[in-house]
Design a protein around this motif. Structure first.
Motif, short mmCIF file in Angstrom:
data_model
loop_
_atom_site.label_atom_id
_atom_site.label_comp_id
_atom_site.label_asym_id
_atom_site.label_seq_id
_atom_site.Cartn_x
_atom_site.Cartn_y
_atom_site.Cartn_z
N VAL A 43 -1.61 4.97 19.79
CA VAL A 43 -1.77 6.98 20.20
C VAL A 43 -0.33 7.63 19.24
O VAL A 43 -0.37 8.76 19.18
CB VAL A 43 -1.10 6.43 21.63
N ALA A 44 -0.26 6.78 18.42
CA ALA A 44 1.34 7.67 17.77
C ALA A 44 1.20 8.95 16.77
O ALA A 44 1.94 9.13 17.08
CB ALA A 44 1.81 6.78 16.76
N MET A 45 -0.08 8.49 16.14
CA MET A 45 -0.46 9.73 15.31
C MET A 45 -1.81 10.82 15.51
O MET A 45 -3.09 10.25 15.39
CB MET A 45 -0.44 9.23 13.26
N PRO A 46 -1.83 11.08 16.22
CA PRO A 46 -2.73 11.50 17.27
C PRO A 46 -4.03 12.51 16.14
O PRO A 46 -5.47 12.41 16.68
CB PRO A 46 -2.68 12.83 18.71
N HIS A 47 -3.32 12.77 15.31
CA HIS A 47 -4.57 13.61 14.03
C HIS A 47 -5.46 12.96 13.37
O HIS A 47 -5.94 13.15 12.54
CB HIS A 47 -3.31 15.13 13.19
N PHE A 48 -5.51 10.94 13.52
CA PHE A 48 -5.65 10.55 12.42
C PHE A 48 -6.66 9.27 13.15
O PHE A 48 -7.28 9.26 14.04
CB PHE A 48 -4.80 9.47 11.52
N LYS A 49 -7.74 8.57 12.33
CA LYS A 49 -8.71 8.40 12.67
C LYS A 49 -7.96 6.61 13.76
O LYS A 49 -7.14 6.34 12.25
CB LYS A 49 -9.57 7.54 11.94
N GLU A 50 -8.87 6.43 14.21
CA GLU A 50 -7.78 5.42 14.20
C GLU A 50 -7.45 3.94 13.72
O GLU A 50 -6.53 3.38 13.74
CB GLU A 50 -8.78 4.97 15.85
N GLU A 51 -8.45 3.17 12.87
CA GLU A 51 -8.86 2.91 12.24
C GLU A 51 -7.54 2.60 10.89
O GLU A 51 -6.66 1.96 10.70
CB GLU A 51 -10.03 2.44 11.82
N ILE A 52 -7.72 3.61 10.72
CA ILE A 52 -6.53 4.43 10.24
C ILE A 52 -4.79 4.25 10.28
O ILE A 52 -4.10 3.45 9.70
CB ILE A 52 -6.18 5.60 8.94
N ILE A 53 -4.86 4.70 10.96
CA ILE A 53 -3.35 4.52 12.39
C ILE A 53 -3.01 2.45 12.42
O ILE A 53 -2.06 2.20 11.57
CB ILE A 53 -3.14 4.66 13.44
N VAL A 54 -3.82 1.86 13.16
CA VAL A 54 -3.79 0.60 13.27
C VAL A 54 -3.42 -0.38 11.82
O VAL A 54 -2.51 -0.51 11.58
CB VAL A 54 -5.15 0.50 13.41
N ASP A 55 -4.12 0.13 10.33
CA ASP A 55 -4.16 -0.52 9.50
C ASP A 55 -3.23 0.12 8.97
O ASP A 55 -2.31 -0.64 8.43
CB ASP A 55 -4.96 0.75 8.26
N THR A 56 -2.29 1.27 9.22
CA THR A 56 -1.40 1.90 7.96
C THR A 56 -0.07 1.09 9.07
O THR A 56 0.70 0.29 8.00
CB THR A 56 -0.88 3.38 7.94
N ARG A 57 0.11 0.94 10.25
CA ARG A 57 1.05 0.26 11.06
C ARG A 57 1.07 -1.37 10.47
O ARG A 57 2.66 -1.95 10.72
CB ARG A 57 1.52 0.91 12.15
N GLU A 58 0.07 -1.87 10.49
CA GLU A 58 0.29 -3.10 10.31
C GLU A 58 0.51 -3.55 8.72
O GLU A 58 1.61 -4.03 8.78
CB GLU A 58 -1.35 -3.70 10.32
N ARG A 59 0.21 -2.47 7.53
CA ARG A 59 0.93 -3.05 6.93
C ARG A 59 2.35 -2.36 7.14
O ARG A 59 2.65 -3.37 5.85
CB ARG A 59 0.15 -1.64 5.41
N GLU A 60 2.74 -1.62 7.59
CA GLU A 60 4.27 -1.33 7.68
C GLU A 60 5.05 -2.94 8.14
O GLU A 60 6.29 -2.84 6.98
CB GLU A 60 4.59 0.49 8.34
N SER A 61 4.34 -2.42 8.64
CA SER A 61 4.84 -3.79 9.41
C SER A 61 5.47 -5.36 8.94
O SER A 61 6.30 -6.07 8.48
CB SER A 61 4.69 -4.34 10.96
N ILE A 62 4.66 -5.73 8.12
CA ILE A 62 3.78 -7.09 7.08
C ILE A 62 4.76 -6.21 6.17
O ILE A 62 5.49 -7.14 5.84
CB ILE A 62 2.55 -7.29 6.17
N ARG A 63 5.47 -4.78 5.75
CA ARG A 63 6.16 -5.15 4.12
C ARG A 63 7.76 -5.29 4.66
O ARG A 63 8.28 -5.82 3.96
CB ARG A 63 6.14 -3.86 3.93
#
Ligand SMILES: [Zn+2]
Length: 218
Positions: A43-63
């Motif tokens: 729910v962090a970025m309401p204008h984006f597709k859910e899979e993209i948000i989840v994927d982006t945030r996961e990659r950021e955490s791994i980095r």
């Protein structure tokens, strides 16, 4: 075998905003620092597709985990939109329980029970319910994200970690979470701004440059 320290956060970025400096310090001291992200954070970025948000945030955490010298991040993907549905929390809690029992951490860092964010509170409740049923003991500490008011902190023992030497790593790790602050710039992102102020004030109170303060819940 290295001892494990487990950070359990509701969202990708809470784990660095809260205990990022301490995590980097423990990693430098030879602990295995591992992170669990409880929700999907969709729910962090309401204008984006859910899979993209989840994927982006996961990659950021791994980095960010690599920056602090962590030993990996696990994502439990409890849907935030359904977080009030007890069954979703229950499933997340079951996964969490298995991980805690497998890793047997010496310390767990998680949200404060009086955090202003309901999903942060649900995360810490799940952690405490699991820990209270364990047949062995582990220490549980709370970190703060952006709750300016603390009513219950004083009754818990305090753990002060001098993070002066790892504060740069914390900032560098925070810069990995571009999806969360890109519009505003990192220091205009409210949780980072309050973290900076708090870490500085805590540092001054304890005769050092930066410090993170935690409260022992168990
Ligand atoms: Zn959060």
């Amino acid at each position: 075998m290295a001892k494990t320290i487990l950070i359990i956060a509701a969202h990708s970025d809470d784990q660095i905003i809260g205990p990022g400096g301490a995590a980097a310090k423990y990693a430098e001291e030879g602990f295995d620092v591992k992170t669990i992200i409880f929700t999907k954070g969709e729910v962090a970025m309401p204008h984006f597709k859910e899979e993209i948000i989840v994927d982006t945030r996961e990659r950021e955490s791994i980095r960010a985990d690599k920056v602090i010298g962590g030993k990996g991040v696990k994502f439990l993907k409890v849907p935030e939109k359904d977080i009030n549905k007890e069954v979703e929390i229950y499933k997340g809690k079951n996964k969490l329980e298995k991980i805690i029992k497998k890793l047997r951490p010496v310390k767990i860092f998680t949200h404060a029970p009086d955090d202003a964010h309901p999903i942060h509170r649900k995360t810490v409740s799940a952690v405490l319910e699991i820990v209270d049923e364990l047949s062995w003991k582990t220490e549980v500490y709370s970190f703060e994200i952006w709750n300016p008011f603390r009513f219950t902190a004083n009754k818990h023992p305090k753990l002060v970690v001098d993070t002066s030497k790892t504060f740069d790593k914390k900032l560098k790790a925070l810069k990995c979470f571009k999806s969360q602050f890109s519009l505003h710039g990192i220091f205009n992102y409210f949780p980072v701004m309050t973290m900076y102020i708090k870490n500085t004030i805590n540092g001054r109170k304890h005769n050092t440059k930066y410090a993170e303060v935690f409260y022992r819940l168990r």
